[in-house]
Design an enzyme around this catalytic site. Structure first.
Site, PDB file in Angstrom:
ATOM      1  N   LEU A 279       0.783  -1.167  -0.063  1.00  0.00           N
ATOM      2  CA  LEU A 279       0.216  -0.316  -0.192  1.00  0.00           C
ATOM      3  C   LEU A 279       0.789   1.283  -0.011  1.00  0.00           C
ATOM      4  O   LEU A 279       2.258   1.287   0.544  1.00  0.00           O
ATOM      5  CB  LEU A 279      -1.320   0.278   1.260  1.00  0.00           C
ATOM      6  N   ASP A 280       0.961   2.288  -1.072  1.00  0.00           N
ATOM      7  CA  ASP A 280       1.724   3.311  -0.813  1.00  0.00           C
ATOM      8  C   ASP A 280       0.598   3.658   0.450  1.00  0.00           C
ATOM      9  O   ASP A 280       0.581   3.808   1.884  1.00  0.00           O
ATOM     10  CB  ASP A 280       0.830   4.273  -1.826  1.00  0.00           C
ATOM     11  N   ALA A 281       2.284   4.620   1.094  1.00  0.00           N
ATOM     12  CA  ALA A 281       2.629   5.345   2.146  1.00  0.00           C
ATOM     13  C   ALA A 281       0.652   6.073   2.985  1.00  0.00           C
ATOM     14  O   ALA A 281       0.446   6.182   3.246  1.00  0.00           O
ATOM     15  CB  ALA A 281       3.523   6.553   2.008  1.00  0.00           C
TER      16      ALA A 281
ATOM     17  N   THR B 214      -2.327   5.808   1.681  1.00  0.00           N
ATOM     18  CA  THR B 214      -2.791   4.832   1.887  1.00  0.00           C
ATOM     19  C   THR B 214      -3.325   3.843   3.021  1.00  0.00           C
ATOM     20  O   THR B 214      -1.735   3.419   3.198  1.00  0.00           O
ATOM     21  CB  THR B 214      -3.107   3.806   0.541  1.00  0.00           C
TER      22      THR B 214
END
Length: 241
Positions: free
Chosen positions: A105-107, A109
């Site tokens: 998950l990107d930072a 999210t």
């Protein structure tokens, strides 16, 4: 137990990659290089090495659900010292457990991230051919019209190719924003954010709430729980293990 399965469960790599390692004569058992596929070993007694390094074999598989907080990195170690998933499982790693996250998950999210030491399960959960669905809730800018629903389910083309969601629905609508639910089995980088921006609704908050049959539920950010037997069994069934 077949050697490639033992290696995958020990977290060396996916079963397919472990088979490639065997073909390249990188694996040895009890001091002898393995030259053929399908070798069976006793995990409780065999000494297995890859590239000369011993593989710590355990029959105890670990399956965890983490609610990743917003702003945290989906890595086990961050070279810049930013908060990361590895910080939350530091004690487990220090005790000798080899854990890795299933996808990223990107930072910005938040939400559900699975952790396991079963390399083959992780590989299949991430691979698009197994079509494991991921569910997200997204706060987006603007009022989402019915045409957006139809466009996403029919499929749109991004700069790295076409993509189609499995399901899309409006959960709640406000004057200048909308809460939507999106389900897809794609795993490309920033796919949900790029999809919604493509149809004119940039994301302001994104939460992953479900992977396959595993739900985030009311789990608090930053907490970890062990999956129960039913959840683990369902994941293995979804990917044919």
């Amino acid at each position: 137990m077949r050697l490639q399965k033992v290696l995958a469960q020990a977290g060396v790599a996916s079963r397919r990659v472990c088979e490639q390692m065997i073909d390249k004569r990188r694996v040895e058992v009890n001091g002898k290089i393995v030259t053929t596929q399908g070798m069976r070993i006793d995990p409780s007694t065999a000494v297995v090495k890859v590239d000369g390094m011993r593989v710590m074999i355990t029959e105890e598989l670990v399956h965890l659900a983490l609610n990743k907080p917003r702003g945290w990195q989906s890595t086990m170690l961050d070279e810049l010292g930013r908060p990361c998933v590895g910080d939350l499982v530091a004690e487990r790693i220090a005790s000798g457990q080899r854990l890795f996250h299933v996808g990223r998950l990107d930072a910005e999210t938040e939400g559900l991230l699975l952790l396991t030491n079963d390399g083959e399960l992780a590989h299949r959960l991430m691979h698009p051919s197994y079509k494991v669905q991921k569910t997200y809730l997204a706060d987006v800018e603007g009022v989402v019209r019915r045409s957006v629903d139809r466009a996403l389910e029919a499929g749109v083309t991004l700069d790295d190719g076409p993509v189609r969601v499995d399901a899309f629905s409006v959960v709640d609508a406000f004057d200048k924003s909308t809460l939507v639910k999106i389900v897809l089995h794609e795993g490309r980088k920033h796919i949900v954010r790029r999809l919604l921006e493509h149809v004119g609704h940039p994301v302001t908050r994104l939460v992953r709430t479900q992977i396959g049959s595993v739900h985030l539920g009311d789990q608090r950010p930053g907490t970890i729980r062990a999956l129960n037997r039913q959840e683990v069994g369902a994941l293995y069934k979804e990917v044919g293990l």
